[in-house]
Design a protein around this motif. Structure first.
Motif, PDB file in Angstrom:
ATOM      1  N   ALA A  20     -26.891   3.538 -23.517  1.00 53.60           N
ATOM      2  CA  ALA A  20     -27.295   2.489 -24.456  1.00 53.60           C
ATOM      3  C   ALA A  20     -27.389   3.036 -25.872  1.00 53.60           C
ATOM      4  N   GLU A  21     -27.934   4.241 -26.007  1.00 53.30           N
ATOM      5  CA  GLU A  21     -28.065   4.843 -27.329  1.00 53.30           C
ATOM      6  C   GLU A  21     -26.694   5.114 -27.940  1.00 53.30           C
ATOM      7  N   ALA A  22     -25.764   5.649 -27.139  1.00 52.10           N
ATOM      8  CA  ALA A  22     -24.426   5.950 -27.647  1.00 52.10           C
ATOM      9  C   ALA A  22     -23.702   4.685 -28.083  1.00 52.10           C
ATOM     10  N   LEU A  23     -23.766   3.654 -27.260  1.00 55.29           N
ATOM     11  CA  LEU A  23     -23.084   2.406 -27.616  1.00 55.29           C
ATOM     12  C   LEU A  23     -23.701   1.785 -28.856  1.00 55.29           C
ATOM     13  N   GLY A  24     -25.016   1.876 -28.988  1.00 54.71           N
ATOM     14  CA  GLY A  24     -25.666   1.342 -30.179  1.00 54.71           C
ATOM     15  C   GLY A  24     -25.193   2.050 -31.434  1.00 54.71           C
ATOM     16  N   MET A  25     -25.066   3.363 -31.382  1.00 53.03           N
ATOM     17  CA  MET A  25     -24.609   4.132 -32.543  1.00 53.03           C
ATOM     18  C   MET A  25     -23.179   3.763 -32.905  1.00 53.03           C
ATOM     19  N   LEU A  26     -22.323   3.587 -31.905  1.00 54.79           N
ATOM     20  CA  LEU A  26     -20.919   3.266 -32.159  1.00 54.79           C
ATOM     21  C   LEU A  26     -20.758   1.827 -32.642  1.00 54.79           C
ATOM     22  N   GLN A  27     -21.567   0.931 -32.116  1.00 55.93           N
ATOM     23  CA  GLN A  27     -21.481  -0.470 -32.541  1.00 55.93           C
ATOM     24  C   GLN A  27     -22.030  -0.682 -33.944  1.00 55.93           C
ATOM     25  N   ASP A  28     -22.765   0.298 -34.456  1.00 56.02           N
ATOM     26  CA  ASP A  28     -23.281   0.212 -35.826  1.00 56.02           C
ATOM     27  C   ASP A  28     -22.255   0.671 -36.866  1.00 56.02           C
ATOM     28  N   VAL A  29     -21.159   1.284 -36.433  1.00 61.35           N
ATOM     29  CA  VAL A  29     -20.135   1.715 -37.393  1.00 61.35           C
ATOM     30  C   VAL A  29     -19.467   0.476 -37.966  1.00 61.35           C
ATOM     31  N   PRO A  30     -19.369   0.351 -39.288  1.00 60.17           N
ATOM     32  CA  PRO A  30     -18.805  -0.862 -39.880  1.00 60.17           C
ATOM     33  C   PRO A  30     -17.333  -1.056 -39.542  1.00 60.17           C
ATOM     34  N   SER A  31     -16.888  -2.275 -39.628  1.00 60.79           N
ATOM     35  CA  SER A  31     -15.532  -2.636 -39.208  1.00 60.79           C
ATOM     36  C   SER A  31     -14.447  -2.055 -40.108  1.00 60.79           C
ATOM     37  N   ASP A  32     -14.815  -1.586 -41.295  1.00 60.53           N
ATOM     38  CA  ASP A  32     -13.808  -1.025 -42.205  1.00 60.53           C
ATOM     39  C   ASP A  32     -13.786   0.504 -42.161  1.00 60.53           C
ATOM     40  N   CYS A  33     -14.410   1.105 -41.140  1.00 57.53           N
ATOM     41  CA  CYS A  33     -14.462   2.565 -41.032  1.00 57.53           C
ATOM     42  C   CYS A  33     -13.952   2.993 -39.661  1.00 57.53           C
ATOM     43  N   PRO A  34     -12.727   3.506 -39.568  1.00 57.79           N
ATOM     44  CA  PRO A  34     -12.230   3.979 -38.268  1.00 57.79           C
ATOM     45  C   PRO A  34     -13.165   5.035 -37.684  1.00 57.79           C
ATOM     46  N   VAL A  35     -13.294   5.047 -36.360  1.00 57.13           N
ATOM     47  CA  VAL A  35     -14.155   6.019 -35.697  1.00 57.13           C
ATOM     48  C   VAL A  35     -13.352   6.779 -34.637  1.00 57.13           C
ATOM     49  N   ILE A  36     -13.300   8.098 -34.792  1.00 57.97           N
ATOM     50  CA  ILE A  36     -12.731   8.955 -33.761  1.00 57.97           C
ATOM     51  C   ILE A  36     -13.829   9.209 -32.734  1.00 57.97           C
ATOM     52  N   ILE A  37     -13.533   8.947 -31.471  1.00 58.29           N
ATOM     53  CA  ILE A  37     -14.514   9.160 -30.399  1.00 58.29           C
ATOM     54  C   ILE A  37     -13.966  10.216 -29.449  1.00 58.29           C
ATOM     55  N   ASP A  38     -14.691  11.318 -29.319  1.00 54.72           N
ATOM     56  CA  ASP A  38     -14.268  12.382 -28.410  1.00 54.72           C
ATOM     57  C   ASP A  38     -14.190  11.854 -26.979  1.00 54.72           C
ATOM     58  N   GLY A  39     -13.139  12.273 -26.271  1.00 52.22           N
ATOM     59  CA  GLY A  39     -12.875  11.754 -24.940  1.00 52.22           C
ATOM     60  C   GLY A  39     -13.923  12.065 -23.904  1.00 52.22           C
ATOM     61  N   LEU A  40     -14.713  13.122 -24.112  1.00 50.47           N
ATOM     62  CA  LEU A  40     -15.774  13.438 -23.165  1.00 50.47           C
ATOM     63  C   LEU A  40     -16.749  12.278 -23.047  1.00 50.47           C
ATOM     64  N   ALA A  41     -16.939  11.566 -24.158  1.00 50.12           N
ATOM     65  CA  ALA A  41     -17.782  10.368 -24.145  1.00 50.12           C
ATOM     66  C   ALA A  41     -16.955   9.107 -23.948  1.00 50.12           C
TER      67      ALA A  41
END
Length: 356
Positions: free
Chosen positions: A56-77
Motif C-alpha cells: 500500500a505504501e509503495a503504490l501510494g508513493m507511485l500514484q503521487d507522481v504527477p502525470s507529467d513526470c515519467p517514472v522508472i520503476i525497478d523491476g524488483l518492485a
C-alpha cells in the motif's frame, strides 16, 4: 516543462551491492550528469514479497507522481506490484526489468506462475520497458506478450580497471554474486571439490541475502573439506573488491540464470579468464575465447573447465588476453544513460527534447 525531469523508484537500500542496485545507482548519477532532474523514490523494502502495508505504501508513493513526470520503476518492485494499483499510476511508467522475477531459482511452480502472471499484466501498463540485454528483451517478447518496439536494450556500463593486475600464486579463483540459490555457489563448491589435487585458493564475494542458503554454503564447504581453501567473504567494499580482482587469476560463477551479469564485465576489464554457464544472458555477455561455459547445475563439467584453465598456463593466458581485449571495448555508464534518456524522450511526451 522547463527541464528534463523524471522519478526513479527503487525498493530498499539503493547502496546495496548487487548488480541491479549498482545499475540503478549509476544510471541515476549519469542521467543527472546529462542535465536531468531525477527524483529518487525509496520504495519500502520487502519486494518482491512485500507485506500488505509495504504494498500500500509503495503504490501510494507511485500514484503521487504527477502525470507529467515519467517514472522508472525497478523491476524488483514493478513485477510484484498489485496490478489494480499499477493501473492507477498517473505518470508514464518506464519499467526497468533486470530479469523477470519468475526466473529466480528456488521458486515453486505455483510461485513462479503467480509472479509470471503478475509481471505480464503489469508490463501491459508500462509506456516503455528497459532491459539490460537482448536475452531479457527476447524473454519479454516470447513469454510475456510484450511488443518488441516497446523495449529498449540499455546494457550496463563499466568502469575500466585502474592499476596493473598482480595475480598471486597459487592462482586465486574469484566468484562474485549474492548468496542466493540462483548464483550457484553450491555448484561451484562441488566443482572445487573435484580439483582439490590442484594448487589454488578461492574466494566467494557476495552478501548473504538468503540466510538459509548462506548457512547451506557454510555447511557444504565444511562437508567438502574446503574450509582452508575457500573463503566465503560475504559483502566487501568496492575498493576491497577491486583489490581482489587485481590479484585473482580467474573468475568463476556457476550461475543458474542471469539477465545480464555486470560481474562478467568486471572480470573482462580485469583480463580474467571466465568459467561460467550457458544460463540466460551469459552466453551473450561472455565473449568466445575469454573462457569456458558449461551447462548449469553440472559440478563435474564446471570442475573440468576449471581444471583445464588451471592446468594450462598458455591457454589461460590466451583466454586472459581475449578477456582483456573484450573488456577494453566495453562502453561506460554515460552511454547507458544516453540510451535511456533517448528512450524516455521518444516513448513519452513528458520530457523536454534534447537538442541534437
Amino acid at each position: 516543462m522547463t527541464q528534463r525531469h523524471i522519478a526513479f523508484a527503487v525498493p530498499g537500500d539503493l547502496t546495496t551491492l548487487t548488480g541491479g542496485y549498482i545499475y540503478d545507482r549509476r544510471l541515476m548519477t549519469e542521467l543527472r550528469a546529462l542535465g536531468w532532474t531525477v527524483d529518487h523514490i525509496a520504495l519500502p523494502d520487502g519486494f518482491p514479497n512485500p507485506s500488505a502495508q509495504q504494498m500500500a505504501e509503495a503504490l501510494g508513493m507511485l500514484q503521487d507522481v504527477p502525470s507529467d513526470c515519467p517514472v522508472i520503476i525497478d523491476g524488483l518492485a514493478f513485477g510484484a506490484l498489485d496490478t489494480g494499483g499499477v493501473a492507477q499510476i498517473k505518470a508514464p511508467i518506464i519499467a526497468l526489468v533486470h530479469h523477470p522475477l519468475a526466473k529466480e531459482s528456488g521458486l515453486s511452480t505455483a510461485q513462479a506462475r503467480a509472479l509470471w502472471d503478475m509481471e505480464r499484466q503489469n508490463l501491459s501498463h508500462a509506456a516503455h520497458i528497459l532491459v539490460p540485454s537482448p536475452h531479457t528483451g527476447d524473454i519479454l517478447t516470447s513469454e510475456y506478450d510484450v511488443a518488441a518496439d516497446k523495449i529498449t536494450i540499455a546494457k550496463p556500463g563499466i568502469d575500466q580497471a585502474t592499476g596493473p593486475s598482480t595475480p598471486i600464486d597459487p592462482p586465486l579463483i574469484l566468484s562474485v554474486g549474492i548468496q542466493l540459490p540462483r548464483k550457484g555457489h553450491d555448484v561451484l563448491l562441488k566443482a572445487l571439490a573435484e580439483i582439490k589435487d590442484l594448487d589454488w585458493k578461492a574466494v566467494i564475494v557476495g552478501a548473504p541475502l538468503d540466510a538459509g542458503f548462506a548457512q547451506e554454503l557454510q555447511d557444504l564447504r565444511t562437508t567438502l573439506d574446503l574450509t582452508d581453501r575457500v573463503e566465503l567473504a560475504g559483502q566487501v567494499s568496492q575498493e576491497a573488491l577491486k583489490d581482489i580482482y587485481q590479484t585473482a587469476g580467474l573468475f568463476a560463477l556457476a550461475t543458474r540464470y542471469e539477465g545480464y551479469g555486470i560481474v562478467f564485465d568486471e572480470a573482462l576489464v580485469h583480463g580474467l579468464p571466465i568459467v561460467s554457464c550457458h544460463a540466460g544472458a551469459v552466453s551473450d555477455t561472455v565473449p568466445a575465447g575469454a573462457g569456458h561455459l558449461v551447462a548449469p547445475d553440472d559440478p563435474q563439467a564446471f570442475g573440468a573447465a576449471l581444471r583445464l584453465l588451471l592446468s594450462d598456463e598458455e591457454g589461460r593466458q590466451v583466454c586472459a588476453a581475449a578477456s582483456k581485449k573484450a573488456g577494453a571495448a566495453l562502453l561506460g555508464w554515460d552511454q547507458t544513460a544516453r540510451v535511456v534518456a533517448e528512450a524516455i524522450q521518444q516513448k513519452t511526451n513528458c520530457a523536454e527534447q534534447i537538442a541534437q
